[in-house]
Design a protein around this motif. Structure first.
Motif: not given
Length: 472
Positions: A287-292, A334-335
């Motif tokens: 939860p609340k993590s960064t996704i790029i 990420a993607g």
């Protein structure tokens, strides 16, 4: 007597890798020089007195055995031991060269994969990793400098062969539940690329019904071009899904690091839409993590990440910048729109389309929803493909800067993280300079066709104002 230097054709030293046309801009001597220069960098950056070890793999292109042999010769000549893992996808090489993942003992310090990736059959090149991190940008500049100066280290390395396919497949399966995929019917199109044999070994151990297309490795690519981000290359996959009433289909590029997908209704599920699906599960566990995602991704993805409680981060296009930003931000996912998907929650942070395929099957099983249902729930938008047009090398970056200055003078809000991306009431448009070719790249997305037409008219007007006419 000083060593003789080697000067590469400047067009092959790219931002993310080394890539050229075999027999025109890329030759056997270049491969040998890459080996000597990369081996020299491995020795100097890792320090000590050795031994230094580098893993080497290759894709299925006709020129790859020749280039691999010369590369290995160059590495050995500078005193680096080589572990040859043979024919396979780039992610298998990354697996071998990542300390946390490697099945090689003792571990290697770096890796080089001979591959032309998703490019035409007469192209080839080299993707490199060092210390488990991508080797790109200034690293490649440094490699070119060492080669030009002939500043190579010398020594006498050895050569070993290692078969890691079975260990790699075992790791791909590790995050698949015992019943994930049971009852599903899935088509897999390897495009005659290097991932074919791994797909055969992988699906043989998975539950469900698997229809395999073009898994024989053939450097002529006789069935279609191996790039799943171009919709015309998905025709065979779409036909297989429709004729077999399958649940969905998966496609891979020439070296197995890009994924494409077709849902049960025959629609393309683009990489940003796949990311939105992955994000739902990843953010539940992180939860609340960064996704790029890269600047070419659709607005829905960034909004969906925020809706799920994550922190969306728009970043530069390119697998190497994305991987570096993941480490910096501790992002678990990420993607980019080119089909590179990166998992660092349970996996190792490098782009692996086969692992992305396994994770998609697992997500669908755990959500108890079909890919078509998930695709139906997403907003319907219209978008251009990636529009690329040639410009003079000296002009491409300057033109983007001039458009940025014009937008700033007009008081427009835009992102300049990679080129210029402008949001309007109709949607958004992007203009950026390609890092690998003398091209400008345009992409736009809108709510409807009228909005898309207005966005493209604005793009063309901005380009015209700096003296560039986009080729239609």
């Amino acid at each position: 007597m000083p060593a003789t230097g080697h000067v590469f054709d400047p067009s092959i030293l790219r931002e993310y890798d080394i890539r050229g046309v075999v027999g025109r801009t890329l030759h056997e001597a270049d491969a040998r020089a890459v080996g000597r220069a990369f081996g020299t960098i491995v020795r100097r950056r890792t320090g000590g007195t050795g031994p230094w070890r580098v893993s080497v793999g290759r894709d299925g292109r006709l020129s790859s055995p020749m280039l691999e042999q010369a590369l290995v010769e160059g590495l050995v000549q500078c005193g680096v031991d080589v572990v040859r893992i043979g024919l396979g996808p780039s992610p298998m090489l990354y697996f071998a060269a990542t300390p946390a993942a490697s099945a090689l003992s003792p571990e290697v310090q770096g890796g080089v994969h001979v591959t032309g990736s998703h490019n035409p059959a007469d192209h080839n090149g080299f993707k490199m990793v060092l210390g488990g991190a991508p080797f790109f940008g200034t690293d490649i500049v440094d490699l070119g400098r060492i080669a030009a100066e002939g500043a190579f280290d010398s020594g006498a390395g050895g050569i070993d062969d290692a078969d890691i396919c079975a260990v790699y497949v075992e790791r791909l399966l590790q995050d698949l539940g015992a019943f994930d995929g049971a009852g599903l019917s899935i088509a897999w199109d390897a495009g005659n690329g290097a991932a074919g044999p791994v797909i055969e070994a992988l699906t043989a151990r998975m539950p469900g019904n698997h229809v395999l297309l073009h898994t024989s490795v053939d450097g002529h690519f006789p069935n279609h071009h191996p790039d799943p981000t171009v919709e015309s290359n998905l025709s065979d996959l779409r036909t297989a899904v429709a004729s077999g009433s399958l649940d969905f289909g998966l496609a891979f590029d020439g070296d197995g690091d890009r994924i494409g997908a077709i849902d049960g209704k025959g629609r393309v599920v683009w990489a940003d839409q796949l990311l939105a699906i992955y994000a739902e599960e990843v953010l539940r566990e992180w939860p609340k993590s960064t996704i790029i995602a890269d600047v070419k991704a659709g607005s829905y993805l960034f909004a969906r990440i925020a809706e799920l409680g994550g922190v969306p981060l728009m970043w530069k296009t390119g697998h190497s910048p994305i991987k570096s930003k993941m480490k910096e931000t501790s992002a678990p996912l990420a993607g980019e729109m080119s089909g590179h998907i990166f998992f660092a929650d349970k996996y190792f942070g490098f782009d692996d389309a086969l692992y992305a395929a396994v994770r998609l099957i697992g997500v669908l099983a755990r959500l108890r929803r079909s890919l078509s249902e998930l695709r139906d729930a997403m907003p319907q938008t219209v978008a251009t493909p990636e529009l690329r047009f040639a410009v003079d090398r000296q002009r491409k970056a300057a033109a983007v800067c001039e458009v940025q200055e014009m937008l700033a003078a007009d008081g427009c809000c835009f992102s300049d993280v990679d080129g210029v991306r402008v949001d309007t009431t109709d949607g958004w448009w992007l203009l950026r300079a390609s890092n690998t070719e003398d091209m400008l790249v345009v992409r736009a997305e809108a709510k409807d066709e009228g909005g898309l037409a207005r966005l493209m008219a604005e793009v063309d007007a901005r380009l015209a104002a700096v003296g560039i006419v986009r080729e239609n």
